[in-house]
Design a protein around this motif. Structure first.
Motif, mmCIF file in Angstrom:
data_model
loop_
_atom_site.group_PDB
_atom_site.id
_atom_site.type_symbol
_atom_site.label_atom_id
_atom_site.label_comp_id
_atom_site.label_asym_id
_atom_site.label_seq_id
_atom_site.Cartn_x
_atom_site.Cartn_y
_atom_site.Cartn_z
ATOM 1 N N ILE A 142 1.011 -1.369 0.054
ATOM 2 C CA ILE A 142 -0.004 -0.055 -0.003
ATOM 3 C C ILE A 142 0.854 1.241 -0.087
ATOM 4 O O ILE A 142 0.429 2.225 -0.779
ATOM 5 C CB ILE A 142 -0.923 0.039 1.039
ATOM 6 C CG1 ILE A 142 -2.189 -1.151 0.861
ATOM 7 C CG2 ILE A 142 -1.883 1.222 1.273
ATOM 8 C CD1 ILE A 142 -3.084 -1.239 1.909
ATOM 9 N N PRO A 143 1.893 1.386 0.931
ATOM 10 C CA PRO A 143 2.844 2.640 0.631
ATOM 11 C C PRO A 143 3.300 2.881 -0.706
ATOM 12 O O PRO A 143 3.118 3.991 -1.152
ATOM 13 C CB PRO A 143 3.719 2.588 1.628
ATOM 14 C CG PRO A 143 3.241 1.664 2.817
ATOM 15 C CD PRO A 143 2.107 0.392 1.909
ATOM 16 N N LYS A 144 3.680 1.932 -1.210
ATOM 17 C CA LYS A 144 4.175 2.096 -2.815
ATOM 18 C C LYS A 144 2.915 2.779 -3.603
ATOM 19 O O LYS A 144 3.133 3.562 -4.579
ATOM 20 C CB LYS A 144 4.806 0.644 -2.994
ATOM 21 C CG LYS A 144 5.232 0.868 -4.610
ATOM 22 C CD LYS A 144 6.136 -0.229 -5.204
ATOM 23 C CE LYS A 144 6.559 -0.207 -6.376
ATOM 24 N NZ LYS A 144 7.393 -1.177 -6.807
ATOM 25 N N LEU A 145 1.873 2.032 -3.479
ATOM 26 C CA LEU A 145 0.592 2.192 -4.193
ATOM 27 C C LEU A 145 0.170 3.809 -3.939
ATOM 28 O O LEU A 145 -0.105 4.276 -4.976
ATOM 29 C CB LEU A 145 -0.467 1.222 -4.107
ATOM 30 C CG LEU A 145 -0.035 -0.177 -4.606
ATOM 31 C CD1 LEU A 145 -1.372 -1.150 -3.932
ATOM 32 C CD2 LEU A 145 -0.190 -0.249 -6.203
ATOM 33 N N CYS A 146 0.567 4.039 -2.830
ATOM 34 C CA CYS A 146 0.110 5.534 -2.463
ATOM 35 C C CYS A 146 1.316 6.686 -3.006
ATOM 36 O O CYS A 146 1.143 7.557 -2.585
ATOM 37 C CB CYS A 146 -0.199 5.457 -0.957
ATOM 38 S SG CYS A 146 -1.657 4.774 -0.299
ATOM 39 N N ASN A 147 2.144 6.063 -3.428
ATOM 40 C CA ASN A 147 3.356 6.960 -4.017
ATOM 41 C C ASN A 147 3.895 7.834 -2.702
ATOM 42 O O ASN A 147 4.140 8.773 -2.775
ATOM 43 C CB ASN A 147 2.807 7.845 -5.164
ATOM 44 C CG ASN A 147 2.420 7.101 -6.296
ATOM 45 O OD1 ASN A 147 3.227 6.046 -6.850
ATOM 46 N ND2 ASN A 147 1.409 7.424 -6.984
ATOM 47 N N ILE A 148 4.043 6.962 -1.397
ATOM 48 C CA ILE A 148 4.838 7.691 -0.395
ATOM 49 C C ILE A 148 6.206 7.665 -0.614
ATOM 50 O O ILE A 148 6.881 6.449 -0.679
ATOM 51 C CB ILE A 148 4.286 7.000 0.897
ATOM 52 C CG1 ILE A 148 2.760 7.078 0.974
ATOM 53 C CG2 ILE A 148 5.148 7.563 1.872
ATOM 54 C CD1 ILE A 148 2.171 6.206 2.371
#
Length: 119
Positions: A98-104
């Motif tokens: 999820i953090p990668k999908l959120c472009n964090i």
């Protein structure tokens, strides 16, 4: 009548606190404060579908909550691996994406969380 604490009473108290602390960590309670893990996991409720299905849409609200927790990866990790998260159907392997999908951008890439790594 005054009560006096003997060294034995003190030692027993320390032992009980140590057992409670270790057992709560062992049974999936997070390492991020004294808040009940179920309550902290509920803050990630907007991520529930995205943490169960790798093809699900990740909402902005989910990303905002993850970004807040991302500042303390130990906390996020312990939440994702907690019994509370398991009860909500969170799949840690999917949730870690999820953090990668959120472009964090400042996510701790490669951070090891149990058997998983943050991509």
């Amino acid at each position: 009548m005054a009560s006096s604490m003997t060294p034995l009473h003190f030692l027993c108290g320390v032992l009980v606190l140590t057992i409670i602390t270790r057992s709560t960590e062992a049974y999936g309670f997070p390492k991020c404060g004294s808040v009940n893990p179920g309550m902290k996991v509920m803050r990630l409720a907007s991520c529930a579908l995205a943490a169960q299905d790798e093809f699900a849409f990740v909402s902005r609200r989910c990303c905002a909550q993850v970004k807040k927790l991302e500042k303390d990866p130990d906390c996020l990790c312990s939440l994702l691996l907690s019994n509370a998260a398991e009860r909500y159907g969170i799949d840690p392997e999917i949730a870690m994406t999820i953090p990668k999908l959120c472009n964090i951008a400042d996510r701790p890439v490669g951070y090891k969380c149990g058997d998983y790594k943050l991509p």
